[in-house]
Design an enzyme around this catalytic site. Structure first.
Site: not given
Ligand code: NAD
Length: 298
Positions: A97, A172, A247
Site C-alpha cells: 500500500t 485501497k 498510514k
C-alpha cells in the site's frame, strides 16, 4: 510453473510467498531480515542474499510486499534494487500500500523499459494472506492485469481490475478512509449505548439488523462480546494495527489535497489515530480506537 522473485517477506509477504510455493512455483524470497529469508527457505522456497547481485535468469514475475513508497522505489529504481539480469517482459506486481503518485511513476517507468506493471494492493490481513483469501484491487493496463491475474489468484479469492495504473492504490486508500471513519462511528455508538445502560450484545442485536449496520460492527465489532473473532476479545491485539490505519489515512489526506477533494471526517479520523500514536497505542488493532473513545487512553 514460473520463477517468482518475491521481495518483502514480512507479516503479509511471508504467507503470500508460501502460497505461491504451495502452488508449485519456484519462489526466490528476499528480505532485509535474514531470519525471514531462512523461514521462507525452510518452507520450501529459495533464498536471495543480495538483491542487486541476484542472477535472475529464470524469473518470470517480481512481486513486492513492502512497507511504503520509498521502499518500493528503492527496489524498482534504486542502485541496490532489482538486478540488471531481470529480462524485459518480466511481470512486475507491487502489492504494497503506497501513495498513488509513486505507484504511477514507478509503473510508467517500468512499462517504458518493457516490463508489464500492476499496482495490486490488498484488503484482508495476515490471516487472509496465510489462507490465500486476500482481495486484490489492481491498477494497470488490461493486458498487464491479465498477465498478473493468475499469480494474484493463487494468493487471493477476489481479484478486481480497478482500471488505470495507480487505481489499485486509489481503491485501497478510499476503502480504508471509509473503514477508519466507520470504525470510529461504531465505537462512539457502542460506548454511548453502554454509558446509558444498554449492553453491547443487545445494542449489537438491534443495530446489526437496523440502519446502523456496517462491516466495522458485524465483522469486526470493537466492543468485546458480540463478534467472538474480533480483536476486541483479545485486548485489541492486531489484526490491522492503528499505525497501519494512520498510514492509510495520511495517504488519503495526501491524495485528497492533490485532487482538491474535501474529506472532513477523514481528517478527523486521522487526528484520532494520531492520538493513539501519541499515546504509544499505535500497535493495538485499529479497533482499539475504542480505548480512546471510552477514555481508557486518557
Ligand atoms: P512488514 O513490515 O511486516 O513487512 C515488510 C517487509 O519488507 C519487512 O520484512 C522488511 O524487512 C522488508 N523490506 C523493506 N525494505 C526492503 C528491501 N529494500 N528489500 C527487501 N526487503 C525489504 O509489513 P506488512 O505488514 O507485511 O505490510 C506490507 C504492506 O502491506 C504494507 O504496505 C501494508 O500497508 C500493506 N498491508 C498490510 C496489512 C496487514 O494487516 N499487515 C493489510 C493490508 C495491507
Amino acid at each position: 510453473m514460473s520463477g517468482i522473485l518475491f521481495i518483502g517477506l514480512g507479516n503479509m509477504g511471508s504467507g503470500m510467498a508460501a502460497n505461491l510455493v504451495k502452488a508449485g512455483h519456484t519462489v526466490y524470497g528476499c528480505d532485509l531480515v535474514s531470519d525471514l529469508v531462512a523461514a521462507h527457505v525452510s518452507g520450501g522456497g529459495e533464498g536471495v542474499d543480495k538483491l542487486s547481485e541476484f542472477l535472475a535468469g529464470d524469473i518470470d514475475v517480481v512481486i513486492t510486499m513492502l512497507p511504503a513508497g520509498k521502499h518500493v522505489a528503492d527496489v524498482y529504481t534504486g542502485p541496490d534494487g532489482l538486478p540488471s539480469s531481470i529480462k524485459p517482459g518480466t511481470i512486475f506486481i507491487d502489492c504494497s500500500t503506497i501513495d498513488v503518485d509513486t505507484a504511477r511513476a514507478i509503473g510508467a517507468g517500468a512499462r517504458e523499459r518493457g516490463f508489464p506493471f500492476v499496482d495490486a494492493p490488498v484488503s484482508g490481513g495476515t490471516v487472509a494472506a496465510e489462507a490465500g483469501t486476500l482481495t486484490f484491487m489492481a491498477g494497470g493496463e488490461k493486458e498487464d492485469f491479465d498477465k498478473a491475474r493468475p499469480y494474484l489468484e493463487v494468493m487471493g479469492k477476489n481479484v478486481i481490475h480497478a482500471g488505470a495504473l495507480g487505481n489499485g492504490q486509489v481503491a485501497k486508500v478510499c476503502n480504508n478512509l471509509l473503514l477508519g471513519i466507520s470504525m470510529i462511528g461504531t465505537c462512539e455508538a457502542f460506548n454511548l449505548a453502554e454509558r446509558l445502560g444498554l449492553d453491547a450484545q443487545t445494542f449489537f442485536d438491534i443495530s446489526s439488523t437496523a440502519s446502523g449496520q456496517c462491516w466495522s460492527m458485524t465483522s469486526y465489532c470493537p466492543a468485546p462480546g458480540p463478534v467472538p473473532a474480533s480483536p476486541a476479545n483479545r485486548d485489541y491485539q492486531p489484526g490491522f494495527s492503528a499505525a497501519m490505519m494512520l498510514k492509510d489515512l495520511r495517504l488519503a489526506h495526501g491524495i485528497a489535497e492533490r485532487a482538491d477533494a474535501s474529506i472532513p471526517l477523514g481528517s478527523h479520523a486521522e487526528q484520532l489515530y494520531a492520538m493513539m500514536e501519541a499515546a504509544a497505542a499505535e500497535d493495538l488493532d485499529f479497533s482499539g480506537v475504542m480505548k480512546l473513545i471510552n477514555g481508557e487512553l486518557g
